[in-house]
Scaffold this active site. Structure first.
Site, mmCIF file in Angstrom:
data_model
loop_
_atom_site.group_PDB
_atom_site.id
_atom_site.type_symbol
_atom_site.label_atom_id
_atom_site.label_comp_id
_atom_site.label_asym_id
_atom_site.label_seq_id
_atom_site.Cartn_x
_atom_site.Cartn_y
_atom_site.Cartn_z
ATOM 1 N N TYR A 429 -9.080 -7.058 -5.666
ATOM 2 C CA TYR A 429 -9.015 -6.362 -4.344
ATOM 3 C C TYR A 429 -9.270 -6.939 -3.137
ATOM 4 O O TYR A 429 -10.204 -8.159 -3.381
ATOM 5 C CB TYR A 429 -9.352 -4.907 -4.479
ATOM 6 C CG TYR A 429 -10.576 -4.510 -4.847
ATOM 7 C CD1 TYR A 429 -11.809 -5.318 -4.829
ATOM 8 C CD2 TYR A 429 -10.867 -3.213 -5.244
ATOM 9 C CE1 TYR A 429 -12.925 -5.024 -5.125
ATOM 10 C CE2 TYR A 429 -12.155 -2.714 -5.770
ATOM 11 C CZ TYR A 429 -13.265 -3.704 -5.540
ATOM 12 O OH TYR A 429 -14.498 -3.164 -5.750
ATOM 13 N N GLU A 430 -9.229 -6.329 -1.975
ATOM 14 C CA GLU A 430 -9.455 -6.716 -0.572
ATOM 15 C C GLU A 430 -8.929 -8.355 -0.435
ATOM 16 O O GLU A 430 -9.673 -9.287 0.037
ATOM 17 C CB GLU A 430 -10.906 -6.957 -0.400
ATOM 18 C CG GLU A 430 -11.709 -5.774 -0.210
ATOM 19 C CD GLU A 430 -11.177 -4.780 0.983
ATOM 20 O OE1 GLU A 430 -10.845 -3.451 0.801
ATOM 21 O OE2 GLU A 430 -10.723 -5.356 1.887
#
Lengths: 565, 565
Positions: A429-430
């Site tokens: 994620y990110e």
């Protein structure tokens, strides 16, 4: 399930890598005196050990639950979150003008490390709030700032980032959520967002959603995206949360780990009554998103440090207590066996390396804030390294932690397995670590006509140990070679190059740490970790040079269909 | 959730690496004709895809359940197991004298690969039965063989291995289970064993436990251990299962993965009515255990291949279908993006490398059986490599599979997460990979006065690609250096050395594979994998040389207590 805040190490890294004393000499960070730093580190350590660590296992086994009325956190979480807000732990890095303490981002990094080492899933909630604060500080109007920042700066209200849609993950430009002007300056928001961490919960009276959406007639792709602020509850005239704003939590995901963090599917405007405000200019969504994401990327890299520290502490405790097999002096705890000891020293060294890298990047946020030349460029180059390599190390260390436990590591009650499962999302994620690598060889190598990369390399050439000097030279060579490569060849070597450059940077920081310690217990352990890192981990990274330079040809030597053969 | 048996690749590896044609030329394996091999590979592929793969997810989500009356498997498992027995898939490698087909172990390896790729947790059950068969074939009396082998060879009854006790894991010599003579040649067994895979289930009318225990006045440590056969149900005079034999399943573990496989705590002789028979001589337990374990270690290495193949198939399917971002020709499936393609090619190359290594080791079992000179020594050296490196690769590939899926990889419904969780036990059980590394630098380097290792190195020196030749030379150098090291220094470098030697061996086998293919789809994919392996993975292993030679001093530079600082 002991957890000991890594206060001595944190203080050391703040002193030697962040050089927080230099920051405290500035007007902006004058409050960051030695005493304050100590008090913050000690205080959050006690709080995290006393209130958040004991909830970690229930976060995993019970987890956040979806109900028709919204997401319910496990027992104890709402109170522990309230105590976090009242203790002022959310305000460390937030601007003083809005009730924050205005202390360095690097110090808030240490605070978040401690909270996340105690309970990584829980600490993701404040991590996201930081992103919302950043977006409002940099792109909000004074009215928006006044209405929302005081509540976010304390953590009383929490924030979320709403980017992903089913068809738009890494490809943010493919998103379809819409924002239609209502004629009063506000927008009607409509659409479905997925993978929204802490998109709903029962720990705060309001939640501030930052939502990427398209206005009517917006151009296709990323150029047509705008950012909107969408509260869970609209604000009354007195600023308190009022009516529901038509944001519905449809479901939460059934994930491999991080169960304390509800990963929500949010539906905006099912009844056409979801109202949002534009943050920043129309079509300025990508820029505002990067404001949110850059610090968020550092904070995800920091999750690598969190889980590595937690896994290491657990494995060391087990290895000192578990007796198995004999050594010269008779029955021995497994920490006395060479290969177990090698794993533990590697875990410690990699954890320290990850911490040095992430804190060093965090320091650039503060240095840029006080106008230090080159700091912003350094931050830009370091951000993909901190995110990707920090999380890779978190995963490696968590896996070693399972291995040290032997068969017990596979049994859930031991806790080592939770770290291994929790850690696995962080390289995703990110911005996946592949996206980070693309960012490095694309935007970051080119930044400032190559000056940002050259600046880092110039510093790294100060490294003195032989393998590290060789690695730095190899990074230099690959970096220069990449400037002549086409995009696909660069991308083909991007991940190995990111790893090489990260290890070189960590090695340089570790060398600096090794030179700064004394001969006490802490100093001798640090020196052993530095030696292990420079003599054993750095040479491994040299093995990646061939991949970094290999180019894309071999990858496309066969058609995509042939991969299914 | 598609699963395609890797029949073309298996047949190729059996031909080129196992050289099964040479085996079929022997009297012992004359049955292994080309037609039979094809029929077996195709047949088990259809069976596994049709009956075992569809049960994989329920194995994870429902899992085996403990009840007061014993362990209950998820719905469909008992019938699918019955069909496996009736299809004759358990008999491939079992001796003809007892109802088996007497085909090469290498062919049974391919069968087990297919079953485990379809359903790894389920396939562990037959894996353990193989260990019981081996123990009885080599150490049982004719009466014991006649009573048990016909039922085990078909898989009608299943087997277990009972080594571990709470205080005795890797340190087998610390076990305390007792076996007291009953005066009629049998023994009364008493004790608790943990981590017993398929220690109980409802798929077979009897379960044959092979149990390590101590007779009265046995010497301490491994020298005092004997092996006992303890059926779940005692045999009636006509050989059918009769009365309960006082073996109780106390509980099953709550594990991170492999939920289809019940990991049991077994209590023997709670009512002093558990009767066992000695297998082999008194105090011959360790030797008999190694008979069981050696092939079991190869089969656990094979689990690395299973999970790698399954994870790769799943990731390739996802990457071909998931559209995200643009390439030159417009919107593109993610398999077209260089870094995703790099991950997929790496997954394919590592899966092929693991398969080559494990099958090559399995071939030595057969070559030793037909008396080929050097085969037993080669097998001994290869066993720790196949077990440890095979399982390491299974874990690496499963993790890459999660990464290729992006955020969906962390969602359980996708299935990539299950492979990642399931794989994690394989570097731990059947002797942790650290134990394998110790076995390599301890027993195996010394075997035949170093001749076994020297023989492998002599073959590896036939490698022609430059990086591989360099790696082989490095292995040679480390191997020679280790002969002069003390035990701790050897152990400190054992794991990196095991990895280097494994990669060198895989590289040598991959080179051979690359030279044997044509220019069809299969051949072009193979060549791409071989190139990737030799040009990118082999150089990484060179980076381990420093660690392999580093010695133990840095590990003991600080006291164990300092690790908690």
């Amino acid at each position: 399930m002991t957890f000991t805040p890594a206060v001595t190490e944190q203080r050391f890294v703040l002193d030697q890598i962040v050089r927080i004393g230099e920051l405290a000499a500035s007007e902006r960070f004058a409050a960051a005196s030695e005493d304050v730093v100590d008090a913050v580190l000690e205080g959050v350590g006690q709080f995290a050990a006393g209130e958040w660590a004991p909830l970690n296992r229930a976060g995993d086994t019970v987890g956040a639950k979806w109900t028709p009325d919204g997401v319910v956190m496990p027992e104890g979480y709402p109170q522990a979150y309230k105590d976090y807000v009242e203790g002022g732990w959310g305000t460390i890095g937030a601007p003083e003008a809005f009730g924050g303490q205005g202390l360095p981002f690097a110090l808030s990094t240490a605070v978040l490390e401690t909270l996340g080492t105690a309970n990584m899933g829980f600490a993701l909630c404040p991590t996201l709030t930081v992103g919302a604060i950043e977006a409002l500080v940099h792109h909000g109007t004074p009215e928006q700032q006044a209405a929302y920042l005081p509540h976010l700066a304390t953590g009383e209200w929490t924030g979320t980032m709403n980017l992903t849609e089913p068809q738009a993950g890494s490809d943010v430009g493919a998103l379809r959520a819409t924002a239609t002007p209502r004629g009063d300056g506000t927008y009607s928001i409509k659409g479905t967002k997925i993978f929204i961490s802490f998109g709903d919960h029962d720990m705060a009276p309001n939640i501030v959603h930052l939502v990427l959406a398209r206005t009517p007639e917006a151009p296709a792709g990323t150029r047509g995206i705008s950012l909107f602020l969408v509260p869970k509850y609209r604000l009354n005239a007195d600023g308190t949360p009022g009516d529901s704003n038509d944001v519905r939590v449809v479901s939460i995901e059934h994930k491999m780990g991080l169960h304390a963090s509800p990963t929500c599917v949010l539906s905006f405007g099912d009844s056409d009554e979801c109202v949002g405000e534009l943050i920043g200019p129309e079509f300025g969504g990508m820029r505002a998103m990067f404001t949110m994401m850059n610090n968020a990327r550092l904070n995800v890299g920091l999750q690598g440090v969190q889980v590595a520290e937690a896994a290491t502490q657990r494995a060391v405790a087990y290895a000192r207590e578990r007796v198995q097999g004999a050594r010269k002096t008779g029955a021995a705890a497994i920490i006395e066996h060479p290969d177990v000891r090698r794993m533990l020293l590697r875990m410690k060294a990699q954890t320290q390396a990850a911490r040095a890298l992430v804190y060093y990047a965090a320091a650039q946020v503060d240095r840029a804030a006080i106008g230090e030349a080159g700091a912003q460029n350094r931050l830009e180059v370091l951000t993909p390294l901190a995110k990707a390599h920090g999380t890779d190390l978190g995963n490696e260390v968590a896996s070693l932690g399972v291995q040290v436990h032997g068969g017990m590591g596979f049994i859930e009650e031991t806790g080592a397995a939770q770290f291994f499962r929790d850690a696995r999302i962080t390289p995703i994620y990110e911005g996946t670590n592949g996206i980070q690598a693309a960012d490095l060889v694309g935007r970051k190598l080119a930044l400032d006509n190559g000056g940002a990369f050259a600046g880092l390399m110039a510093d790294l050439r100060g490294a003195t140990s032989p393998a590290l000097a060789e690695l730095v030279a190899a990074c230099d060579e690959v970096g220069r070679a990449m400037q002549a490569m086409d995009a696909d060849d660069k991308l083909a070597g991007s991940y190995p190059f990111l790893t090489m450059l990260s290890v070189a940077t960590c090695g340089w920081l570790m060398e600096r740490e090794g030179a700064a310690v004394g001969n006490d217990d802490f100093g001798r352990m640090k020196k052993a970790c530095v030696r292990f890192y420079l003599e054993q981990i750095v040479p491994e990274a040299l093995g990646l040079k061939a991949s970094a330079l290999a180019g894309a040809e071999v990858l496309y030597a066969v058609e995509a269909d042939a991969f299914a053969v």
